[in-house]
Design an enzyme around this catalytic site. Structure first.
Site, mmCIF file in Angstrom:
data_model
loop_
_atom_site.group_PDB
_atom_site.id
_atom_site.type_symbol
_atom_site.label_atom_id
_atom_site.label_comp_id
_atom_site.label_asym_id
_atom_site.label_seq_id
_atom_site.Cartn_x
_atom_site.Cartn_y
_atom_site.Cartn_z
ATOM 1 N N LYS A 112 -1.400 3.297 -6.428
ATOM 2 C CA LYS A 112 -0.954 1.931 -6.693
ATOM 3 C C LYS A 112 0.548 1.814 -6.847
ATOM 4 C CE LYS A 112 -5.192 -0.057 -8.279
ATOM 5 N NZ LYS A 112 -5.964 -0.733 -9.310
ATOM 6 N N LYS A 194 -12.180 3.679 0.617
ATOM 7 C CA LYS A 194 -13.332 3.112 -0.100
ATOM 8 C C LYS A 194 -13.397 1.596 0.088
ATOM 9 C CE LYS A 194 -11.328 2.208 -4.578
ATOM 10 N NZ LYS A 194 -11.427 2.070 -5.988
ATOM 11 N N LYS A 197 -12.309 -4.322 -3.532
ATOM 12 C CA LYS A 197 -12.210 -5.756 -3.780
ATOM 13 C C LYS A 197 -10.894 -6.312 -3.282
ATOM 14 C CE LYS A 197 -13.021 -5.546 -8.273
ATOM 15 N NZ LYS A 197 -13.506 -5.808 -9.643
#
Ligand code: AMP
Ligand code: TRP
Length: 326
Positions: A112, A194, A197
């Site tokens: 991130k 993966k 969202k």
């Protein structure tokens, strides 16, 4: 006395079938054998900027999703993280226990913060400490999560052990529960990543509230590997992922899944897969509509009261041991 489980998800974006198969499904299966706490972690969500109105709406929506999945509020505690202020307080204590190095090693932080340099938010850096606080406040034994949270669980265990060693036995050392199949559902558009969202490509994920047509379209567009056979095979990650989803939504043994598609090709498989997902989500989607907002607000209120009783006791114990009066 029953052992405890704790888990949570962030009220951001849209929950997808990976969240369901990797986490929620197991929460529902485990809830009866444990004293269970399921949290909507809105304080984790603000580690990146959120639109206040959207966050408020998503918080309620996530509670609705928990309920629709089959979490039983007469048995399990469902609550919003910010309604129990002890979460943020214990997180501060853990900030004083943890070391920079251990947080810098978190792969989620590394991912991130990539490209952000010194501008990366400190909330993203200390995020795992808030998660550890969530878990440790309830003296949790088991934490059902997807594969991506395993490292955060290891950190939580280390911090609990350190605190117990330095201040005396206080926390239970929690174990992760990561399902053998489904703990890492991959993106439909990129099977090496993966399902997420926050994926920019909405075609990468099947959202729990997607209608039948979008599900058909997304599965049709899902990337496949070269080759023809519909078989479980780690070296063909796209078809492996799709077949894993098929296996989990139909609950069929793996051999049976392969047998159904022997000699049939990808087109036929994809049609069957889309219909299986639609059938699987149908009862969930119907239940999601059946709860009234006011009912959900009441469930969250009583959940927060129950959670707070335990959380405040643990925090008091922690403060006592550190020489802070409460
Ligand atoms: P989050 O979406 O980060 O709020 O995650 C909520 C839960 O879903 C966590 O337990 C995650 O580990 C799990 N999860 C998230 N993405 C996936 C995925 N692609 N496959 C399986 N589990 C997942
Ligand atoms: N960090 C988790 C995620 O992004 C969500 C979470 C917050 C959580 N606190 C938790 C999961 C405590 C399990 C236990 O998915």
């Amino acid at each position: 006395m029953k052992k405890r489980i704790f888990s949570g998800a962030q009220p951001t974006g849209n929950l997808h079938i990976g969240n369901y198969l990797g986490a929620l499904k197991n929460w529902v299966a485990l809830q009866k054998d444990y004293e269970s706490f399921f949290c909507i972690v809105n304080l984790h969500a603000i580690t990146v900027p959120q639109n206040p109105e959207v966050l408020r709406r998503k918080t309620l929506e996530l509670a609705r999703i928990y309920l629709a999945s089959g979490i039983d509020p007469t048995h399990s505690v469902i609550f919003v993280q910010s309604d129990v202020p002890e979460h943020a307080e214990l997180a501060w204590v853990l900030c004083c226990i943890a070391r920079m190095g251990e947080l810098e090693r978190m792969t989620q932080f590394k991912d991130k913060s990539k490209g952000k340099g010194e501008n990366v938010g400190t909330g993203i850096f200390v995020y795992p400490l808030l998660m550890a606080s969530d878990i440790l406040l309830y003296k949790t034994h088991l934490v059902p999560v997807g594969q991506d949270q395993k490292q955060h669980l290891e950190l939580t265990r280390d911090l609990a052990e350190r605190f117990n060693r330095d201040y005396g036995e206080t926390f239970v050392i929690p174990e992760p529960y990561i399902p053998p199949v489904g703990s890492k559902i991959q993106s439909l558009q990129n099977p090496t990543k993966k399902m997420s969202k926050s994926d920019e490509d909405a075609n990468g994920a099947i959202f729990l509230l997607d209608d039948a047509d979008s599900i058909r379209k997304k599965i049709k567009k899902a990337v496949t590997d070269s080759g023809m056979e519909v078989k479980f095979d780690e070296s063909r990650p796209a078809i492996n992922n799709l077949l894993t989803i098929y296996r989990l939504v139909t609950n069929l043994p793996p051999e049976e899944c392969e047998a159904r598609f022997a000699g049939k090709g990808y087109g036929y498989f994809k049609t069957e897969l889309a219909e299986a997902i639609i059938e699987f989500l149908k009862p969930f989607q119907q239940r999601a509509k059946s709860f009234k907002d006011e009912e959900i607000v009441e469930i969250l209120k009583s959940g927060a009261e129950k959670a707070r009783e335990i959380a405040s006791q643990t925090l008091k114990e922690v403060y006592d041991k550190m020489g802070i009066n409460r």
